[in-house]
Design an enzyme around this catalytic site. Sequence first.
Site, PDB file in Angstrom:
ATOM      1  N   ASP A  78       0.858  -1.192   0.000  1.00  0.00           N
ATOM      2  CA  ASP A  78       0.000   0.000   0.000  1.00  0.00           C
ATOM      3  C   ASP A  78       0.892   1.239   0.000  1.00  0.00           C
ATOM      4  O   ASP A  78       1.816   1.342   0.798  1.00  0.00           O
ATOM      5  CB  ASP A  78      -0.927   0.018   1.217  1.00  0.00           C
ATOM      6  CG  ASP A  78      -1.992   1.092   1.064  1.00  0.00           C
ATOM      7  OD1 ASP A  78      -2.975   0.854   0.338  1.00  0.00           O
ATOM      8  OD2 ASP A  78      -1.819   2.184   1.641  1.00  0.00           O
TER       9      ASP A  78
HETATM   10  C1  LIG Z   1       2.693   8.587  -5.652  1.00  0.00           C
HETATM   11  C2  LIG Z   1       2.422   7.566  -6.719  1.00  0.00           C
HETATM   12  C3  LIG Z   1       1.509   6.548  -6.541  1.00  0.00           C
HETATM   13  N1  LIG Z   1       1.268   5.628  -7.523  1.00  0.00           N
HETATM   14  C4  LIG Z   1       0.290   4.560  -7.344  1.00  0.00           C
HETATM   15  C5  LIG Z   1       0.851   3.297  -6.695  1.00  0.00           C
HETATM   16  C6  LIG Z   1      -0.409   2.574  -6.264  1.00  0.00           C
HETATM   17  O1  LIG Z   1      -0.893   1.785  -7.352  1.00  0.00           O
HETATM   18  C7  LIG Z   1      -1.395   3.713  -6.000  1.00  0.00           C
HETATM   19  C8  LIG Z   1      -1.712   3.831  -4.531  1.00  0.00           C
HETATM   20  O2  LIG Z   1      -2.782   3.011  -4.217  1.00  0.00           O
HETATM   21  P1  LIG Z   1      -2.689   1.633  -3.416  1.00  0.00           P
HETATM   22  O3  LIG Z   1      -3.924   1.521  -2.583  1.00  0.00           O
HETATM   23  O4  LIG Z   1      -1.354   1.507  -2.757  1.00  0.00           O
HETATM   24  O5  LIG Z   1      -2.721   0.525  -4.558  1.00  0.00           O
HETATM   25  P2  LIG Z   1      -3.822   0.203  -5.656  1.00  0.00           P
HETATM   26  O6  LIG Z   1      -5.193   0.520  -5.160  1.00  0.00           O
HETATM   27  O7  LIG Z   1      -3.381   0.844  -6.957  1.00  0.00           O
HETATM   28  O8  LIG Z   1      -3.648  -1.358  -5.842  1.00  0.00           O
HETATM   29  P3  LIG Z   1      -3.839  -2.544  -4.749  1.00  0.00           P
HETATM   30  O9  LIG Z   1      -4.367  -1.960  -3.463  1.00  0.00           O
HETATM   31  O10 LIG Z   1      -4.805  -3.505  -5.366  1.00  0.00           O
HETATM   32  O11 LIG Z   1      -2.456  -3.136  -4.597  1.00  0.00           O
HETATM   33  O12 LIG Z   1      -0.762   4.924  -6.459  1.00  0.00           O
HETATM   34  C9  LIG Z   1       1.964   5.697  -8.722  1.00  0.00           C
HETATM   35  O13 LIG Z   1       1.761   4.874  -9.619  1.00  0.00           O
HETATM   36  N2  LIG Z   1       2.884   6.699  -8.910  1.00  0.00           N
HETATM   37  C10 LIG Z   1       3.156   7.630  -7.968  1.00  0.00           C
HETATM   38  O14 LIG Z   1       4.016   8.531  -8.201  1.00  0.00           O
END
Ligand SMILES: Cc1cn([C@H]2C[C@H](O)[C@@H](COP(=O)(O)OP(=O)(O)OP(=O)(O)O)O2)c(=O)[nH]c1=O
EC number: 3.6.1.9
Length: 220
Positions: A78
Amino acid sequence: MTTTQLPLLLASASPRRRQILATLGLPYTVSVAPGDEDAAQAHYQGSVDGLGEWTAAYKALMMFSRPETANHLVITADTTVILDDQELGKPRDTEHARSLLRSLRGRWHRVVTGIVVSTMVAGQLQMHGESCSTPVLMRPYTDEEIDAYIATGDPMDKAGAYGIQSASFQPTESIDGCYYNVVGLPLCTLVRLLAKFDVHPANSGCSDTACPWSEQCHIR
Ligand SMILES: Cc1cn([C@H]2C[C@H](O)[C@@H](COP(=O)(O)OP(=O)(O)OP(=O)(O)O)O2)c(=O)[nH]c1=O
């Protein structure tokens, strides 16, 4: 059965995590954890920096509520964006995305990804977790650039409403740590956690001296 022989399962809807994990060269399948992480987080009482790891553990427990997840080695993660000790979360709508991007403009903040690797074998849960934090400085983008970025739809599934990897927006000026942590899966942390289950990928991610992505770790 030893933990080394357990099939690896990435419990994530994030396409970024799937791509990053693939670089380790280990076979794995993908599934999406059930449950409502926002509702679960309302019960969290620890420090804001621990929220990602706590939520990753919640996702793992949700996975093990499905009997078919037993006898797998499960990876959950997360990613949280923390500004002034407040967790920003994903945008609820485009107006919220605009306000998050304005609040981050020109500011240092931290991106913390919590990772958990866990198994459930013969009813016994084994779980190891860690957090990785990367300080990030946003560039002073304009309101027009924010609007153009929001129009692409890219911010809506991302913590803090931005993707550092966005080629068109390029939101960051500087980062002081692991780039892959910001995108959602710090490989060095994951490799350390897999080792606790005696799993050692051939391509083993980062180290201070030989990180294959070191140039991207210090975009200045
Ligand atoms: C800050 C930042 C976040 N992110 C993304 C990473 C994560 O996918 C998302 C944060 O949400 P998460 O809840 O961590 O993940 P998710 O909902 O995409 O997937 P899952 O819970 O099923 O594993 O933001 C980027 O891709 N680039 C960035 O620079």
